[in-house]
Design a protein around this motif. Structure first.
Motif, PDB file in Angstrom:
ATOM      1  N   SER A 180      -4.111   7.071 -10.452  1.00 23.05           N
ATOM      2  CA  SER A 180      -4.779   5.523 -10.775  1.00 23.05           C
ATOM      3  C   SER A 180      -3.828   5.375  -9.108  1.00 23.05           C
ATOM      4  O   SER A 180      -4.399   3.864  -9.142  1.00 23.05           O
ATOM      5  N   TYR A 181      -2.708   5.459  -9.288  1.00 23.17           N
ATOM      6  CA  TYR A 181      -2.445   4.621  -7.862  1.00 23.17           C
ATOM      7  C   TYR A 181      -2.971   4.629  -7.032  1.00 23.17           C
ATOM      8  O   TYR A 181      -2.351   3.603  -6.074  1.00 23.17           O
ATOM      9  N   LEU A 182      -3.300   6.385  -6.376  1.00 23.20           N
ATOM     10  CA  LEU A 182      -3.553   5.734  -5.505  1.00 23.20           C
ATOM     11  C   LEU A 182      -4.822   5.545  -5.061  1.00 23.20           C
ATOM     12  O   LEU A 182      -5.600   5.506  -4.200  1.00 23.20           O
ATOM     13  N   HIS A 183      -6.244   5.195  -6.139  1.00 27.75           N
ATOM     14  CA  HIS A 183      -7.029   4.902  -6.038  1.00 27.75           C
ATOM     15  C   HIS A 183      -7.180   3.591  -5.607  1.00 27.75           C
ATOM     16  O   HIS A 183      -7.310   2.463  -4.933  1.00 27.75           O
ATOM     17  N   LYS A 184      -5.603   2.694  -6.855  1.00 23.94           N
ATOM     18  CA  LYS A 184      -5.329   1.674  -6.427  1.00 23.94           C
ATOM     19  C   LYS A 184      -4.992   1.213  -4.438  1.00 23.94           C
ATOM     20  O   LYS A 184      -5.075   0.449  -4.177  1.00 23.94           O
ATOM     21  N   ALA A 185      -4.664   2.218  -3.537  1.00 28.82           N
ATOM     22  CA  ALA A 185      -3.541   2.221  -2.560  1.00 28.82           C
ATOM     23  C   ALA A 185      -5.037   2.087  -1.832  1.00 28.82           C
ATOM     24  O   ALA A 185      -5.173   1.566  -1.110  1.00 28.82           O
TER      25      ALA A 185
ATOM     26  N   THR B 167       0.967  -1.358  -0.228  1.00 32.87           N
ATOM     27  CA  THR B 167      -0.003   0.196   0.216  1.00 32.87           C
ATOM     28  C   THR B 167       0.977   1.462   0.472  1.00 32.87           C
ATOM     29  O   THR B 167       1.066   2.351  -1.547  1.00 32.87           O
ATOM     30  N   THR B 168       1.988   1.285   0.555  1.00 36.52           N
ATOM     31  CA  THR B 168       2.892   1.905   0.499  1.00 36.52           C
ATOM     32  C   THR B 168       3.403   2.098  -0.596  1.00 36.52           C
ATOM     33  O   THR B 168       3.856   3.888  -0.907  1.00 36.52           O
ATOM     34  N   ALA B 169       3.825   1.621  -1.060  1.00 39.01           N
ATOM     35  CA  ALA B 169       3.906   2.040  -2.260  1.00 39.01           C
ATOM     36  C   ALA B 169       3.654   2.555  -3.460  1.00 39.01           C
ATOM     37  O   ALA B 169       3.765   3.231  -4.377  1.00 39.01           O
ATOM     38  N   LEU B 170       2.070   1.274  -3.257  1.00 42.89           N
ATOM     39  CA  LEU B 170       1.644   2.453  -4.270  1.00 42.89           C
ATOM     40  C   LEU B 170       1.145   4.119  -4.487  1.00 42.89           C
ATOM     41  O   LEU B 170       1.092   4.898  -4.797  1.00 42.89           O
ATOM     42  N   LEU B 171       0.668   4.358  -2.688  1.00 45.60           N
ATOM     43  CA  LEU B 171       0.793   5.165  -1.849  1.00 45.60           C
ATOM     44  C   LEU B 171       1.720   6.490  -2.513  1.00 45.60           C
ATOM     45  O   LEU B 171       1.430   7.397  -3.717  1.00 45.60           O
TER      46      LEU B 171
ATOM     47  N   THR C 216       4.477  10.474  -6.131  1.00 40.73           N
ATOM     48  CA  THR C 216       6.018  10.975  -7.059  1.00 40.73           C
ATOM     49  C   THR C 216       5.279  10.863  -8.183  1.00 40.73           C
ATOM     50  O   THR C 216       5.529  12.391  -8.881  1.00 40.73           O
ATOM     51  N   TYR C 217       4.533  10.730  -8.305  1.00 40.55           N
ATOM     52  CA  TYR C 217       3.625  11.175 -10.033  1.00 40.55           C
ATOM     53  C   TYR C 217       3.096  12.855  -9.578  1.00 40.55           C
ATOM     54  O   TYR C 217       3.120  13.415 -10.838  1.00 40.55           O
ATOM     55  N   MET C 218       1.840  13.078  -8.516  1.00 42.33           N
ATOM     56  CA  MET C 218       1.844  14.834  -7.843  1.00 42.33           C
ATOM     57  C   MET C 218       2.698  15.931  -8.581  1.00 42.33           C
ATOM     58  O   MET C 218       2.685  16.004  -8.856  1.00 42.33           O
ATOM     59  N   LYS C 219       4.065  14.808  -7.321  1.00 38.30           N
ATOM     60  CA  LYS C 219       5.294  15.809  -7.902  1.00 38.30           C
ATOM     61  C   LYS C 219       5.718  16.228  -9.146  1.00 38.30           C
ATOM     62  O   LYS C 219       6.277  17.257  -9.380  1.00 38.30           O
TER      63      LYS C 219
ATOM     64  N   THR D 198      -3.524   7.870   2.966  1.00 38.73           N
ATOM     65  CA  THR D 198      -3.629   8.004   1.532  1.00 38.73           C
ATOM     66  C   THR D 198      -5.302   8.783   1.170  1.00 38.73           C
ATOM     67  O   THR D 198      -5.528   9.633  -0.195  1.00 38.73           O
ATOM     68  N   GLN D 199      -6.189   8.945   2.062  1.00 33.77           N
ATOM     69  CA  GLN D 199      -7.044   9.770   2.302  1.00 33.77           C
ATOM     70  C   GLN D 199      -6.355  11.078   2.109  1.00 33.77           C
ATOM     71  O   GLN D 199      -6.819  11.596   1.883  1.00 33.77           O
ATOM     72  N   LEU D 200      -5.438  11.209   3.208  1.00 33.45           N
ATOM     73  CA  LEU D 200      -4.736  12.768   2.828  1.00 33.45           C
ATOM     74  C   LEU D 200      -4.304  13.203   1.446  1.00 33.45           C
ATOM     75  O   LEU D 200      -5.020  14.358   0.821  1.00 33.45           O
ATOM     76  N   THR D 201      -3.633  12.390   1.039  1.00 30.34           N
ATOM     77  CA  THR D 201      -2.999  12.147  -0.534  1.00 30.34           C
ATOM     78  C   THR D 201      -4.289  12.712  -1.723  1.00 30.34           C
ATOM     79  O   THR D 201      -4.213  13.654  -2.514  1.00 30.34           O
ATOM     80  N   LEU D 202      -5.321  11.515  -1.511  1.00 34.93           N
ATOM     81  CA  LEU D 202      -6.533  11.774  -2.616  1.00 34.93           C
ATOM     82  C   LEU D 202      -7.312  13.590  -2.434  1.00 34.93           C
ATOM     83  O   LEU D 202      -7.820  13.938  -3.363  1.00 34.93           O
ATOM     84  N   ALA D 203      -6.970  13.737  -1.366  1.00 34.23           N
ATOM     85  CA  ALA D 203      -7.569  14.989  -1.099  1.00 34.23           C
ATOM     86  C   ALA D 203      -6.864  16.379  -1.966  1.00 34.23           C
ATOM     87  O   ALA D 203      -6.730  17.114  -1.877  1.00 34.23           O
ATOM     88  N   GLU D 204      -5.609  15.667  -1.254  1.00 35.82           N
ATOM     89  CA  GLU D 204      -4.667  16.697  -1.818  1.00 35.82           C
ATOM     90  C   GLU D 204      -4.209  16.674  -3.665  1.00 35.82           C
ATOM     91  O   GLU D 204      -4.547  18.043  -3.911  1.00 35.82           O
ATOM     92  N   LEU D 205      -4.783  15.523  -4.484  1.00 32.64           N
ATOM     93  CA  LEU D 205      -4.570  15.397  -5.703  1.00 32.64           C
ATOM     94  C   LEU D 205      -5.775  16.268  -5.886  1.00 32.64           C
ATOM     95  O   LEU D 205      -6.669  16.907  -7.204  1.00 32.64           O
ATOM     96  N   TYR D 206      -7.165  16.260  -5.462  1.00 35.05           N
ATOM     97  CA  TYR D 206      -8.983  16.681  -5.983  1.00 35.05           C
ATOM     98  C   TYR D 206      -8.663  17.456  -5.462  1.00 35.05           C
ATOM     99  O   TYR D 206      -9.499  18.879  -6.214  1.00 35.05           O
ATOM    100  N   ALA D 207      -7.879  18.253  -4.467  1.00 35.32           N
ATOM    101  CA  ALA D 207      -7.343  19.904  -4.696  1.00 35.32           C
ATOM    102  C   ALA D 207      -6.913  20.690  -5.531  1.00 35.32           C
ATOM    103  O   ALA D 207      -7.840  22.028  -6.475  1.00 35.32           O
TER     104      ALA D 207
END
Length: 419
Positions: A89-94, A68-72, A77-80, A104-113
């Motif tokens: 894609s990978y965040l939703h896999k995580a 899960t950590t690798a997927l997250l 990394t792709y966000m950066k 994971t949930q925080l990162t998804l919130a950051e991505l959607y922001a």
């Protein structure tokens, strides 16, 4: 920092040699990948995380924590890297492996922001703030995670014009025990300011200053509120406080210069603008402000030098072109051809005003056209530019009585009674 970086690099080389000799040690490779990620070696991080996900025995071993950590972190990394679709894609896999993992949930919130999908931000950030403390693969600052989630929610509520919910979320962020919690109150103050609720904006910033009296931007922003409200005497101490907290705070220097100029303390204004120029050698605003101050004192030779510097840094600024022209026409050695070149440049900056070749043949015809420009600029409420255009017209042709009357009205409206 140099010592820490050196140690990290030495440890990384040791880990890299180990992984090269033991390619299936995905636990150690995960540490290597995280080091790559944290030091912005993103292509190497991508390869390392993809190896864990696609080529190691991590999934077969059902080691869901590392997997899960690798997927997250592949997603992060792709966000950066700005590759947001791959990150999604990978965040939703995580998320599919462990929906409750707060990072994971925080990162998804950051991505959607980043994508400005605020409903989704609220959904994922709410899962973070509603979660219980949990063990993670590596140490995290749990309070910092919760603070970030509240702040994301506040900004998304604000973007959706849900003001009371935004205020509540900013307050929740400010109540979270992290070093930067006063920033949430600063943002809350900014929201109230945008809504025209200056009393609440002052109150929120006052709380922020009480919480973090060493924060220069809180003092500066309080000064801006008072300045925009016309309370110059109340604004000035806040700008001085910001300057004391952050040496060389250029915007504080510019505002202190403006206040000193407005209150007739011209030597002090000149000194403040000079300090601002020292802080930003390529800065336009400080040079422009000082040049205009010198023009107001009829120190045209010094002003001309500064206007030339500004023009070399940025072109197409109407007030700079007019100030330069005004300084130029007062030079004893100037030629009319130099002035006509600047007049032609004005033609390219304005839609509803132009000069023909006949207007440039002699100073009298140019003065008439500049008087007309002054009228247009007054109608457009560009009063400083109007003043400059009218001053040039009067300098070129002193007998234009209507132009002199308009200039007197503009100066009176600006409070420049001595001129």
């Amino acid at each position: 920092p140099e010592v820490v970086a050196g140690k990290k690099e030495r440890y990384l080389k040791i880990m890299e040699r180990w992984v090269e000799a033991h390619p299936q040690d995905y636990m150690e490779r995960s540490h290597v990948a995280l080091t790559y990620y944290s030091t912005d070696r993103l292509e190497e991080a991508e390869r390392a995380y993809r190896f864990i996900i696609e080529e190691s025995a991590c999934y077969a071993d059902r080691n869901w924590v590392v997997y899960t950590t690798a997927l997250l972190f592949l997603g992060r990394t792709y966000m950066k890297m700005g590759r947001l679709e791959e990150a999604m894609s990978y965040l939703h896999k995580a998320e599919a492996v462990d929906r409750d993992y707060i990072l994971t949930q925080l990162t998804l919130a950051e991505l959607y922001a980043q994508l400005e999908e605020h409903k989704a931000v609220l959904e994922h950030a709410r899962l973070v703030v509603d979660s219980k403390r949990q063990m993670t693969f590596f140490p995290i600052d749990y309070d910092e995670v919760i603070f970030s989630a509240h702040l994301l929610m506040a900004r998304s509520y604000k973007a959706r014009s849900m003001w009371s919910q935004a205020a509540a979320s900013f307050r929740s962020a400010a109540a979270t025990p992290v070093d930067r919690r006063s920033d949430a109150l600063g943002s809350l103050s900014g929201m109230y300011k945008e809504l025209g609720q200056l009393g609440q904006a002052r109150s929120a910033l006052g709380e922020a200053l009480e919480m973090a009296p060493e924060h220069p931007e809180h003092a500066f922003n309080m000064g801006v509120i008072e300045l925009e409200a016309g309370q110059l005497d109340r604004a000035e101490p806040f700008f001085k406080q910001a300057l004391a907290l952050k040496s060389g705070h250029m915007l504080a220097l510019l505002n202190l210069g403006y206040i000193a100029k407005t209150q007739g303390r011209l030597d002090e204004a000149e000194a403040r603008y000079g300090q601002a120029i020292e802080c930003d050698e390529k800065g336009v605003e400080a040079r422009a402000n000082l040049a205009h101050l010198l023009v107001d004192q009829e120190r045209y030779g010094e002003a001309l030098t500064l206007f030339r510097e500004v023009r070399s840094l940025e072109s197409g600024l109407l007030d700079i072109e007019l100030g330069y022209l005004l300084s130029l026409v007062h030079q004893p050695e100037r030629t009319w051809s130099d002035c006509s070149l600047v007049l032609r440049s004005l033609d390219g900056l304005l839609i509803d005003w132009s000069v023909g070749e006949g207007d440039l043949e002699q100073s009298q015809s140019a003065a008439l056209r500049l008087g007309e420009l002054g009228v247009l600029l007054i109608r457009s409420e560009m009063h400083k530019c109007a003043e400059l255009a009218l001053r040039v017209a009067v300098a070129l042709e002193n007998d234009l009585l209507e132009v002199r009357r308009l200039l007197a009205e503009v100066l009176f409206a600006r409070g420049a009674y001595w001129q």
